[in-house]
Design a protein around this motif. Structure first.
Motif, PDB file in Angstrom:
ATOM      1  N   GLU A  85       6.018  23.891 -11.598  1.00  0.00           N
ATOM      2  CA  GLU A  85       5.639  25.343 -11.415  1.00  0.00           C
ATOM      3  C   GLU A  85       5.545  25.927 -12.875  1.00  0.00           C
ATOM      4  O   GLU A  85       6.260  25.267 -13.847  1.00  0.00           O
ATOM      5  CB  GLU A  85       6.732  25.965 -10.638  1.00  0.00           C
ATOM      6  CG  GLU A  85       7.970  25.823 -10.924  1.00  0.00           C
ATOM      7  CD  GLU A  85       9.018  26.440  -9.741  1.00  0.00           C
ATOM      8  OE1 GLU A  85       9.843  27.024 -10.128  1.00  0.00           O
ATOM      9  OE2 GLU A  85       8.632  26.124  -8.564  1.00  0.00           O
ATOM     10  N   ILE A  86       5.265  27.112 -12.918  1.00  0.00           N
ATOM     11  CA  ILE A  86       5.225  27.862 -14.007  1.00  0.00           C
ATOM     12  C   ILE A  86       6.313  28.639 -14.347  1.00  0.00           C
ATOM     13  O   ILE A  86       6.661  29.461 -13.339  1.00  0.00           O
ATOM     14  CB  ILE A  86       3.960  28.655 -14.210  1.00  0.00           C
ATOM     15  CG1 ILE A  86       2.782  27.857 -14.300  1.00  0.00           C
ATOM     16  CG2 ILE A  86       3.968  29.512 -15.363  1.00  0.00           C
ATOM     17  CD1 ILE A  86       1.364  28.794 -14.125  1.00  0.00           C
ATOM     18  N   ASP A  87       7.020  28.392 -15.312  1.00  0.00           N
ATOM     19  CA  ASP A  87       8.565  29.265 -15.440  1.00  0.00           C
ATOM     20  C   ASP A  87       8.380  29.996 -16.847  1.00  0.00           C
ATOM     21  O   ASP A  87       8.734  29.594 -17.974  1.00  0.00           O
ATOM     22  CB  ASP A  87       9.735  28.128 -15.514  1.00  0.00           C
ATOM     23  CG  ASP A  87      10.941  29.114 -15.696  1.00  0.00           C
ATOM     24  OD1 ASP A  87      10.936  30.127 -15.463  1.00  0.00           O
ATOM     25  OD2 ASP A  87      11.794  28.218 -15.680  1.00  0.00           O
ATOM     26  N   PRO A  88       7.708  31.282 -16.769  1.00  0.00           N
ATOM     27  CA  PRO A  88       7.524  31.829 -17.887  1.00  0.00           C
ATOM     28  C   PRO A  88       8.810  32.090 -18.706  1.00  0.00           C
ATOM     29  O   PRO A  88       9.532  33.066 -18.195  1.00  0.00           O
ATOM     30  CB  PRO A  88       6.748  32.874 -17.411  1.00  0.00           C
ATOM     31  CG  PRO A  88       6.754  33.234 -15.972  1.00  0.00           C
ATOM     32  CD  PRO A  88       7.405  32.070 -15.517  1.00  0.00           C
ATOM     33  N   TYR A  89       9.029  31.640 -20.120  1.00  0.00           N
ATOM     34  CA  TYR A  89      10.131  32.267 -20.812  1.00  0.00           C
ATOM     35  C   TYR A  89       9.820  33.177 -21.679  1.00  0.00           C
ATOM     36  O   TYR A  89       8.803  33.133 -22.457  1.00  0.00           O
ATOM     37  CB  TYR A  89      10.587  30.890 -21.392  1.00  0.00           C
ATOM     38  CG  TYR A  89      11.769  30.982 -22.447  1.00  0.00           C
ATOM     39  CD1 TYR A  89      13.100  30.957 -21.444  1.00  0.00           C
ATOM     40  CD2 TYR A  89      11.509  31.267 -23.466  1.00  0.00           C
ATOM     41  CE1 TYR A  89      14.198  31.186 -22.422  1.00  0.00           C
ATOM     42  CE2 TYR A  89      12.918  31.312 -24.260  1.00  0.00           C
ATOM     43  CZ  TYR A  89      14.092  31.336 -23.769  1.00  0.00           C
ATOM     44  OH  TYR A  89      15.374  31.521 -24.242  1.00  0.00           O
ATOM     45  N   GLY A  90      10.711  34.241 -21.749  1.00  0.00           N
ATOM     46  CA  GLY A  90      10.705  35.143 -22.672  1.00  0.00           C
ATOM     47  C   GLY A  90       9.644  36.076 -22.463  1.00  0.00           C
ATOM     48  O   GLY A  90       9.263  36.982 -23.371  1.00  0.00           O
ATOM     49  N   LEU A 106       3.923  40.620 -17.955  1.00  0.00           N
ATOM     50  CA  LEU A 106       3.343  39.557 -17.460  1.00  0.00           C
ATOM     51  C   LEU A 106       1.753  39.858 -17.134  1.00  0.00           C
ATOM     52  O   LEU A 106       0.836  39.255 -17.233  1.00  0.00           O
ATOM     53  CB  LEU A 106       3.940  39.153 -15.948  1.00  0.00           C
ATOM     54  CG  LEU A 106       3.291  38.017 -15.307  1.00  0.00           C
ATOM     55  CD1 LEU A 106       3.351  36.678 -16.156  1.00  0.00           C
ATOM     56  CD2 LEU A 106       3.712  37.654 -13.947  1.00  0.00           C
ATOM     57  N   GLY A 107       1.536  40.979 -16.714  1.00  0.00           N
ATOM     58  CA  GLY A 107       0.038  41.423 -16.333  1.00  0.00           C
ATOM     59  C   GLY A 107      -0.885  41.142 -17.695  1.00  0.00           C
ATOM     60  O   GLY A 107      -2.149  40.768 -17.515  1.00  0.00           O
ATOM     61  N   HIS A 108      -0.137  41.301 -18.813  1.00  0.00           N
ATOM     62  CA  HIS A 108      -1.084  41.162 -19.979  1.00  0.00           C
ATOM     63  C   HIS A 108      -1.596  39.712 -20.291  1.00  0.00           C
ATOM     64  O   HIS A 108      -2.466  39.582 -20.970  1.00  0.00           O
ATOM     65  CB  HIS A 108      -0.332  41.570 -21.148  1.00  0.00           C
ATOM     66  CG  HIS A 108      -0.085  43.089 -21.187  1.00  0.00           C
ATOM     67  ND1 HIS A 108       1.051  43.590 -20.751  1.00  0.00           N
ATOM     68  CD2 HIS A 108      -0.831  44.347 -21.562  1.00  0.00           C
ATOM     69  CE1 HIS A 108       1.062  44.999 -20.638  1.00  0.00           C
ATOM     70  NE2 HIS A 108      -0.004  45.404 -21.393  1.00  0.00           N
ATOM     71  N   TYR A 109      -1.041  39.028 -19.479  1.00  0.00           N
ATOM     72  CA  TYR A 109      -1.500  37.389 -19.714  1.00  0.00           C
ATOM     73  C   TYR A 109      -2.739  37.051 -18.600  1.00  0.00           C
ATOM     74  O   TYR A 109      -3.005  36.016 -18.533  1.00  0.00           O
ATOM     75  CB  TYR A 109      -0.123  36.447 -19.215  1.00  0.00           C
ATOM     76  CG  TYR A 109       0.930  36.743 -20.809  1.00  0.00           C
ATOM     77  CD1 TYR A 109       0.539  35.900 -21.985  1.00  0.00           C
ATOM     78  CD2 TYR A 109       1.949  37.764 -20.555  1.00  0.00           C
ATOM     79  CE1 TYR A 109       1.404  36.015 -22.885  1.00  0.00           C
ATOM     80  CE2 TYR A 109       2.595  37.862 -21.502  1.00  0.00           C
ATOM     81  CZ  TYR A 109       2.854  37.077 -22.727  1.00  0.00           C
ATOM     82  OH  TYR A 109       3.271  37.085 -23.759  1.00  0.00           O
ATOM     83  N   PHE A 110      -2.871  37.972 -17.667  1.00  0.00           N
ATOM     84  CA  PHE A 110      -4.022  37.705 -16.959  1.00  0.00           C
ATOM     85  C   PHE A 110      -5.188  38.773 -17.555  1.00  0.00           C
ATOM     86  O   PHE A 110      -5.274  39.985 -17.303  1.00  0.00           O
ATOM     87  CB  PHE A 110      -3.481  38.348 -15.485  1.00  0.00           C
ATOM     88  CG  PHE A 110      -2.640  37.386 -14.610  1.00  0.00           C
ATOM     89  CD1 PHE A 110      -1.372  37.352 -15.036  1.00  0.00           C
ATOM     90  CD2 PHE A 110      -3.045  36.509 -13.712  1.00  0.00           C
ATOM     91  CE1 PHE A 110      -0.446  36.218 -14.535  1.00  0.00           C
ATOM     92  CE2 PHE A 110      -2.546  35.591 -12.967  1.00  0.00           C
ATOM     93  CZ  PHE A 110      -0.963  35.613 -13.263  1.00  0.00           C
TER      94      PHE A 110
END
Ligand SMILES: Nc1nc2c(ncn2[C@@H]2O[C@H](COP(=O)(O)OP(=O)(O)OP(=O)(O)O)[C@@H](O)[C@H]2O)c(=O)[nH]1
Ligand SMILES: [Mg+2]
Ligand SMILES: [Zn+2]
Length: 174
Positions: free
Chosen positions: A104-109, A115-119
């Protein structure tokens, strides 16, 4: 919405702006085209265990002789065959990094409101949210939720967003 799930993901990600290569190791489809696009770059293969990262690399670069795994009968998931990350040179200026599959994805930092900016298809809407700390879950005046409602943002992508958002610890720095 689409009859073919595979088709829908290809279309979806192309629409968002990603380059998508459809490949099959078994049917030998799309291999040369993908290989062409790896040329002269440092390429990292990343994704769930068992999706065929190492198989694809072996077909493009037989010299790599990477270990290939099986798919577990009970879970249909991979068995984490690749266990180390290695950078390998396949020609003068082309490099390959095969990686162990992820569960699974475990976004670190990454903070909840970042988070929305990565979509990347969310970006044009994020700036229109009423609150600049909006996490696009239930806030009033959220432009992302509105875009999902009218179909400008794909619901599956929004669901992924919410799932990942849920794994992020409450922001410590805000
Ligand atoms: N039908 C089909 N099976 C494939 C394809 N590519 C790989 N496989 C099979 O999928 C299984 C897993 O392949 P791997 O290459 O080990 O997968 P991986 O992504 O490297 O897995 P990890 O190293 O665990 O992350 C093997 O049984 C492959 O034979 C494909 O294009 N089509
Ligand atoms: Mg592998
Ligand atoms: Zn919002």
């Amino acid at each position: 919405m689409y009859e073919n799930v595979h088709e829908s993901y290809t279309e979806l990600y192309r629409r968002i702006g990603y380059k998508v290569f459809e490949t099959s190791v078994k049917k030998v489809i799309g291999i040369e085209e993908l290989k062409y696009h790896l040329n002269g770059k440092i390429n990292l293969f990343w994704g769930q265990s068992g999706v065929g990262k190492s198989s694809l690399l072996n077909l493009m670069f037989p010299g790599l002789k990477l270990k290939i795994g099986e798919i577990s009968d009970s879970t249909s998931k991979g068995k984490h065959t690749t266990v180390t990350v290695l950078l390998k040179k396949v020609d003068a200026n082309t490099f390959i990094i095969d990686t162990p599959g992820i569960r699974e994805i475990d976004p670190y930092g990454i903070t909840k409101h970042d988070l929305g900016h990565y979509f990347k298809e969310f970006l044009q809407f994020i700036t229109k949210c009423k609150f600049n700390t909006c996490t696009h879950q239930h806030e009033p005046g959220c432009a992302v939720i509105k875009a999902v409602d009218v179909g400008d943002i794909n619901i599956e992508r929004y669901k992924s967003y919410l799932k990942i958002l849920d794994t992020i610890e409450e922001d410590l720095f805000f």
